[in-house]
Design a protein around this motif. Structure first.
Motif, mmCIF file in Angstrom:
data_model
loop_
_atom_site.group_PDB
_atom_site.id
_atom_site.type_symbol
_atom_site.label_atom_id
_atom_site.label_comp_id
_atom_site.label_asym_id
_atom_site.label_seq_id
_atom_site.Cartn_x
_atom_site.Cartn_y
_atom_site.Cartn_z
ATOM 1 N N PRO A 123 39.956 44.455 30.082
ATOM 2 C CA PRO A 123 39.740 44.767 31.508
ATOM 3 C C PRO A 123 40.231 46.170 31.865
ATOM 4 O O PRO A 123 41.189 46.343 32.609
ATOM 5 C CB PRO A 123 40.554 43.681 32.212
ATOM 6 N N MET A 124 39.561 47.156 31.287
ATOM 7 C CA MET A 124 39.894 48.565 31.549
ATOM 8 C C MET A 124 38.592 49.316 31.589
ATOM 9 O O MET A 124 37.644 48.966 30.881
ATOM 10 C CB MET A 124 40.713 49.146 30.399
ATOM 11 N N ASP A 125 38.607 50.369 32.354
ATOM 12 C CA ASP A 125 37.435 51.189 32.507
ATOM 13 C C ASP A 125 36.853 51.572 31.143
ATOM 14 O O ASP A 125 35.698 51.322 30.821
ATOM 15 C CB ASP A 125 37.888 52.444 33.275
ATOM 16 N N GLU A 280 42.975 38.921 33.467
ATOM 17 C CA GLU A 280 41.686 38.796 34.155
ATOM 18 C C GLU A 280 41.798 37.907 35.397
ATOM 19 O O GLU A 280 41.083 38.097 36.364
ATOM 20 C CB GLU A 280 40.630 38.243 33.202
ATOM 21 N N ARG A 281 42.673 36.919 35.345
ATOM 22 C CA ARG A 281 42.794 36.038 36.515
ATOM 23 C C ARG A 281 43.324 36.797 37.741
ATOM 24 O O ARG A 281 43.195 36.355 38.871
ATOM 25 C CB ARG A 281 43.685 34.829 36.215
ATOM 26 N N TYR A 282 43.960 37.952 37.505
ATOM 27 C CA TYR A 282 44.564 38.708 38.601
ATOM 28 C C TYR A 282 43.671 39.843 39.105
ATOM 29 O O TYR A 282 43.967 40.460 40.127
ATOM 30 C CB TYR A 282 45.917 39.279 38.156
ATOM 31 N N GLY A 283 42.629 40.156 38.337
ATOM 32 C CA GLY A 283 41.638 41.132 38.801
ATOM 33 C C GLY A 283 42.154 42.556 38.943
ATOM 34 O O GLY A 283 41.685 43.302 39.801
ATOM 35 N N ILE A 284 43.132 42.949 38.140
ATOM 36 C CA ILE A 284 43.566 44.353 38.169
ATOM 37 C C ILE A 284 43.412 44.959 36.775
ATOM 38 O O ILE A 284 43.285 44.246 35.796
ATOM 39 C CB ILE A 284 45.027 44.532 38.633
ATOM 40 N N GLU A 285 43.456 46.285 36.704
ATOM 41 C CA GLU A 285 43.373 46.962 35.410
ATOM 42 C C GLU A 285 44.754 47.464 34.996
ATOM 43 O O GLU A 285 45.342 48.278 35.711
ATOM 44 C CB GLU A 285 42.433 48.169 35.494
ATOM 45 N N PRO A 286 45.254 47.002 33.868
ATOM 46 C CA PRO A 286 46.522 47.559 33.371
ATOM 47 C C PRO A 286 46.252 48.886 32.659
ATOM 48 O O PRO A 286 45.097 49.262 32.447
ATOM 49 C CB PRO A 286 46.978 46.511 32.372
ATOM 50 N N ASP A 287 47.301 49.581 32.257
ATOM 51 C CA ASP A 287 47.127 50.811 31.477
ATOM 52 C C ASP A 287 47.106 50.528 29.979
ATOM 53 O O ASP A 287 46.463 51.251 29.225
ATOM 54 C CB ASP A 287 48.253 51.795 31.810
ATOM 55 N N MET A 288 47.850 49.510 29.593
ATOM 56 C CA MET A 288 47.837 49.095 28.182
ATOM 57 C C MET A 288 48.007 47.581 28.125
ATOM 58 O O MET A 288 48.684 47.007 28.970
ATOM 59 C CB MET A 288 49.014 49.715 27.407
#
Ligand SMILES: Cc1ncc(COP(=O)(O)O)c(C=O)c1O
Length: 447
Positions: A123-125, A280-288
């Protein structure tokens, strides 16, 4: 009263219950092998002395030396697709025949294909990765990359967290059993309380008000130069599940203070929580994101640091340089795991069965159960003190009764029964084991 050390992530392996259990369940041949094990292995907390010895592992089941079968809800959190899955075995066998190793300077198809599939799914760009021979090593790479990217060295991580057993990993980890008396640890590794709605130290009082996130914001402001926040997305050892807003807020705070958000999903990625990546359940993008364990198909040591592509800034320095950084056998196993998860629809199955198991446990109405927490097929049953027994004592009694029945699981923080069966477990086996576990809790709380 148990000390912090006794209550840390593993179950205690020196208690009298264990000795009693062994006296009635361990035969002479196994005893001899256990003695031999103790003779040759350096002793360490939580791994020695061993409880029993194994001869087989197949699907969801272990077989001990005496031929007894044990349904494995523990599996060191690496058996998402069970042991010896035919697809994983076939992929490994074929690679073993043709390309058993790939020395540095060369690459190979399984490694590239696994990297492509993981980076595409993350889940990252846009992502890139490095493999490592274990989760701890991958965490170490994440810490080095965070220093490189930010030009800072300080981290914020959580008390009681586990990120591996090396010196850098125990510096950010928060468990006494790994940290006590072994310092000095890495400088700048500060700790904050985790988001633990079950035992919130900020007094949120049952309804989480995310005061723990406010505190992280406060620490970041005061320090001003935190490189990264490192956190287990959902803590596996006692099943701590932060509310949905936690990561949205944490993401905002990290962005505001120029810090990276590094997620440790080593035991819980690849479907355990019902998603390929738990975040994914939280809908944010981490950095790593760091993953491992089940990535090697339940047989091979393999982990990965997945990072935003724009952090590909380490050309001049070795972040990992591990001998097994592109092991074709491990990567073939990893590819087979991804195929099995897709073909057997294990993400959906993990969510469905996790929901059904939770409903069943909540319905069981055991006075000793204080809460049931679950994310997919990661289920925590927290026990509380009864009139006659402490929660820790109950948990031990339940564990050894279940081991006698042929069911193995982990006990976290002394009083949380952690159930993590393979995601493709036979439903009949699952329900049989749950019935036994509930019976064991009821029985233990009556005595
Ligand atoms: C959350 C977490 N992080 C890191 C690790 C370390 O992984 P490894 O044992 O592969 O080094 C573990 C292992 O249990 C883990 O559970």
């Amino acid at each position: 009263m148990q000390s912090d050390i006794d209550r840390s992530e593993g179950d205690v392996n020196l208690g009298s219950r264990r000795a009693d259990w062994q006296a009635t369940h361990i035969d002479t041949a196994t005893r001899a092998l256990l003695d031999e094990d103790a003779r040759w292995f350096l002793h360490q907390s939580m791994s020695t002395p061993c409880l029993n010895a194994l001869e087989g592992a197949q699907g969801s089941w272990l077989t001990d030396l005496a031929g007894r079968r044990i349904l494995d809800f523990h599996g060191n959190s690496l058996h998402q697709v069970g042991y010896g899955h035919p697809k994983v075995m076939a992929a490994m066998r074929q690679t073993l025949e043709t390309l058993p190793f790939s020395p540095r300077r060369y690459t190979n198809r399984p490694a590239i294909e696994l990297a492509r599939r993981l980076c595409t799914a993350a889940p990252m760009d846009e992502a890139k990765l490095l493999f490592a021979p274990g989760g701890t090593a991958a965490i170490g790479m994440a810490l080095k990359l965070a220093r490189l990217v930010t030009g800072r060295f300080k981290t914020l991580s959580m008390w009681d967290a586990f990120h591996g057993a090396s010196l850098d990993a125990i510096s950010i980890g928060g468990e006494a059993v790994f940290r006590k008396g072994i310092g000095p640890l890495l400088p700048g590794t500060e700790h904050v309380p985790p988001c633990d709605p079950a035992q919130c130290v900020f007094g949120c009082g049952g309804t989480c008000a995310l005061r723990c996130v406010d505190y992280i914001d406060y620490c970041m402001r005061k320090e001003g130069d935190i490189a990264a926040v490192v956190v287990e997305t959902i803590r596996c050892t006692d099943v701590q599940i932060p509310p949905l807003d936690y990561y949205r807020r944490l993401r905002q705070i990290c962005d505001r203070h120029g810090a990276l958000l590094i997620l440790d999903e080593i035991p819980i990625a690849l479907g355990r929580t019902g998603h390929l990546f738990a975040i994914e359940r939280y809908g944010i993008e981490p950095d790593m994101i760091v993953i491992g364990k089940g990535l090697g198909g339940g047989s091979m040591p393999l982990a990965a640091l997945i990072a935003r592509s724009r952090f590909d800034v380490g050309q001049h320095i070795s972040l990992g340089h591990y001998t097994h950084e592109k092991n074709p056998l491990a990567c073939a196993a990893g590819l087979a795991v991804l195929d099995v998860i897709e073909e057997e629809q294990l993400l959906q199955r993990s969510r469905r069965l996790g929901g059904e198991v939770t409903a069943y446990l909540e319905d069981a109405r055991c006075e000793a159960i204080s809460s049931v927490r679950s994310a997919g097929l990661l289920v925590g049953i927290e026990l509380k003190d009864t009139a006659t027994r402490s929660a820790q004592d109950l948990a031990e009694a339940v564990l050894y009764r279940c081991l006698s029945d042929g069911i193995s699981f982990k006990v976290g923080q002394g009083n949380v029964l952690v159930l993590a069966p393979p995601l493709n477990i036979d439903e009949e086996d699952l329900w049989w084991a749950l019935g036994r576990i509930v019976d064991a809790v009821k029985e233990a709380s009556r005595t």
